[in-house]
Design a protein around this motif. Structure first.
Motif, mmCIF file in Angstrom:
data_model
loop_
_atom_site.group_PDB
_atom_site.id
_atom_site.type_symbol
_atom_site.label_atom_id
_atom_site.label_comp_id
_atom_site.label_asym_id
_atom_site.label_seq_id
_atom_site.Cartn_x
_atom_site.Cartn_y
_atom_site.Cartn_z
ATOM 1 N N ASN A 1 -34.485 -40.465 -24.137
ATOM 2 C CA ASN A 1 -35.877 -39.929 -24.609
ATOM 3 C C ASN A 1 -36.689 -40.138 -23.435
ATOM 4 O O ASN A 1 -36.877 -41.147 -22.841
ATOM 5 C CB ASN A 1 -36.479 -40.588 -25.950
ATOM 6 N N HIS B 1 -36.346 -34.224 -37.262
ATOM 7 C CA HIS B 1 -36.298 -33.299 -36.022
ATOM 8 C C HIS B 1 -36.449 -31.948 -36.687
ATOM 9 O O HIS B 1 -36.215 -31.564 -37.986
ATOM 10 C CB HIS B 1 -35.032 -33.340 -35.193
ATOM 11 N N LYS C 1 -31.977 -28.238 -34.079
ATOM 12 C CA LYS C 1 -31.566 -29.126 -32.960
ATOM 13 C C LYS C 1 -29.816 -29.159 -33.259
ATOM 14 O O LYS C 1 -29.495 -29.358 -34.614
ATOM 15 C CB LYS C 1 -31.829 -30.654 -33.271
ATOM 16 N N SER D 1 -29.645 -38.078 -33.559
ATOM 17 C CA SER D 1 -30.192 -37.676 -32.298
ATOM 18 C C SER D 1 -29.878 -38.770 -31.280
ATOM 19 O O SER D 1 -29.518 -40.184 -31.673
ATOM 20 C CB SER D 1 -31.789 -37.808 -32.293
ATOM 21 N N GLY D 2 -29.717 -38.685 -29.900
ATOM 22 C CA GLY D 2 -29.431 -39.583 -28.868
ATOM 23 C C GLY D 2 -30.348 -40.745 -29.029
ATOM 24 O O GLY D 2 -29.913 -41.717 -28.766
ATOM 25 N N THR D 3 -31.558 -40.451 -29.113
ATOM 26 C CA THR D 3 -32.623 -41.610 -29.133
ATOM 27 C C THR D 3 -32.303 -42.479 -30.337
ATOM 28 O O THR D 3 -32.377 -43.661 -30.204
ATOM 29 C CB THR D 3 -34.041 -41.091 -29.434
ATOM 30 N N ALA E 1 -40.037 -33.776 -32.995
ATOM 31 C CA ALA E 1 -39.273 -35.111 -32.685
ATOM 32 C C ALA E 1 -39.959 -36.478 -33.228
ATOM 33 O O ALA E 1 -40.763 -36.813 -32.621
ATOM 34 C CB ALA E 1 -38.697 -35.171 -31.345
ATOM 35 N N PHE F 1 -42.877 -35.012 -23.693
ATOM 36 C CA PHE F 1 -41.748 -35.608 -22.735
ATOM 37 C C PHE F 1 -41.967 -35.416 -21.357
ATOM 38 O O PHE F 1 -41.190 -35.758 -20.499
ATOM 39 C CB PHE F 1 -40.290 -34.870 -23.158
HETATM 40 O O1 LIG Z 1 -33.219 -32.277 -29.646
HETATM 41 C C1 LIG Z 1 -34.564 -32.715 -29.468
HETATM 42 O O2 LIG Z 1 -35.524 -32.132 -29.929
HETATM 43 C C2 LIG Z 1 -34.522 -33.936 -29.123
HETATM 44 N N1 LIG Z 1 -33.477 -34.423 -28.530
HETATM 45 C C3 LIG Z 1 -33.488 -36.002 -28.056
HETATM 46 C C4 LIG Z 1 -32.540 -36.844 -28.987
HETATM 47 O O3 LIG Z 1 -31.525 -36.339 -29.416
HETATM 48 O O4 LIG Z 1 -32.724 -37.988 -29.006
HETATM 49 C C5 LIG Z 1 -34.892 -36.545 -27.884
HETATM 50 C C6 LIG Z 1 -35.939 -36.132 -28.659
HETATM 51 O O5 LIG Z 1 -35.373 -36.909 -30.025
HETATM 52 C C7 LIG Z 1 -35.880 -34.698 -28.878
#
Ligand SMILES: O=C(O)C1=N[C@H](C(=O)O)C[C@H](O)C1
Ligand SMILES: NC(=O)C1=CN([C@@H]2O[C@H](COP(=O)(O)OP(=O)(O)OC[C@H]3O[C@@H](n4cnc5c(N)ncnc54)[C@H](O)[C@@H]3O)[C@@H](O)[C@H]2O)C=CC1
Length: 250
Positions: free
Chosen positions: A107, A135, A139, A144-146, A197, A222
């Motif tokens: 992030n 989100h 997506k 999420s990766g975060t 997000a 971001f």
């Molecule tokens: O896809 C998104 O929009 C985001 N992706 C990242 C994640 O998966 O963590 C960062 C943020 O959450 C936005």
């Protein structure tokens, strides 16, 4: 002073288009290439790219990085989908490309990075913890990766503190009702039109709870992190995982 020559991969996407704008508006950078899914990666080297920003998709990022590292192009990666296996592969490629830097940032939002840090600090004091990420419905990945990174950091902190598994009397449930298990931390993913997000980390213990919440209300949130990554990565060879390493948090 000469400007940093920057390319954006995924330039037509939600994040990529914002990054194109941010790079174009940065006095110390020049946008030399903006690639979409059909474009040849050779455009990066043809344009003399010094730093490539990858904001594509989990199924595209590995090929892009491989090309960058084979050609000594530094990379700033916001794309998700990072497993231990993938990180190992990137480290192996970097070993053959000394001097090249890669920043992978789950992030780029400063508030999101701080949320992870605060959650890591709080983890050892609470018996219970759950992560809820929220989100936009476009997506591709869940959770999420975060959220995955947050849960991993919490899991590590709990383990270091010797905390046992958290209490949960559930013996019967619909599949998915308790979320995904990431290192012992339940992670829940919400997809809702109108959102960008967002993330909440919920901690609980005897008679008290703590909620840490972060909201990205627009993708411009971001961009300071993306620009910081572009400026820092050439002087930081090897793999840096997480923007916090460029923020002097300690
Ligand atoms: O896809 C998104 O929009 C985001 N992706 C990242 C994640 O998966 O963590 C960062 C943020 O959450 C936005
Ligand atoms: N680290 C961070 O702070 C953030 C990370 N993200 C992540 O960034 C990624 C992109 O997110 P969005 O912009 O919302 O997705 P998006 O779907 O809007 O954009 C992705 C773009 O990449 C393009 N693309 C696909 N393969 C490509 C390739 N091989 N080369 C060049 N372009 C290619 C697609 O055509 C599309 O335009 C996701 O993984 C998302 O989770 C998103 C927001 C913040």
């Amino acid at each position: 002073m000469s400007k940093l020559r920057v390319a954006v991969l995924g330039a037509g996407g939600r994040m990529g288009s914002e990054a194109v704008r941010a790079v174009e508006n940065a006095d110390d950078m020049e946008l030399v290439a903006a690639l979409g899914s059909g474009d040849a990666r050779s455009a990066l080297t043809d344009a003399g790219t010094q730093v490539a920003v990858d904001l594509t998709r989990p199924d595209a990022v590995m090929g892009n990085l491989e090309y960058c590292l084979a050609n000594g192009v530094h990379a700033v990666v916001g794309t998700t989908g990072w497993t231990d296996e993938r990180l190992t592969a990137v480290r192996a490629q970097l070993a053959d490309s000394p001097g090249t830097g890669v920043l992978i940032a789950p992030n780029f939002g400063i508030g999101a990075v701080l949320t992870m840090r605060f959650a890591q600090q709080a983890a050892r004091f609470f018996e219970s913890v759950e992560v809820v990420e929220l989100h936009h419905p476009g997506k591709a990945d869940a959770p999420s990766g975060t959220a995955v990174r947050t849960a991993q950091l919490i899991g590590q902190a709990r383990e270091s503190a010797g905390l046992p598994a958290q209490p949960d009397a559930t013996t019967q449930s619909l599949e998915g009702a308790r979320g995904a298990d990431v290192d012992g931390v339940p992670v829940h993913a919400v997809r809702l039109r109108g959102l960008v997000a967002h993330q909440e980390v919920l901690f609980g213990d005897e008679a008290e709870t703590l909620t840490i919440r972060h909201d990205s209300l627009h993708r411009s949130s971001f961009m300071p992190g993306v620009l910081l990554g572009i400026r820092k990565v050439p002087a930081n060879p090897g793999l840096t995982f997480g923007l916090e390493h460029f923020l002097d948090l300690d």
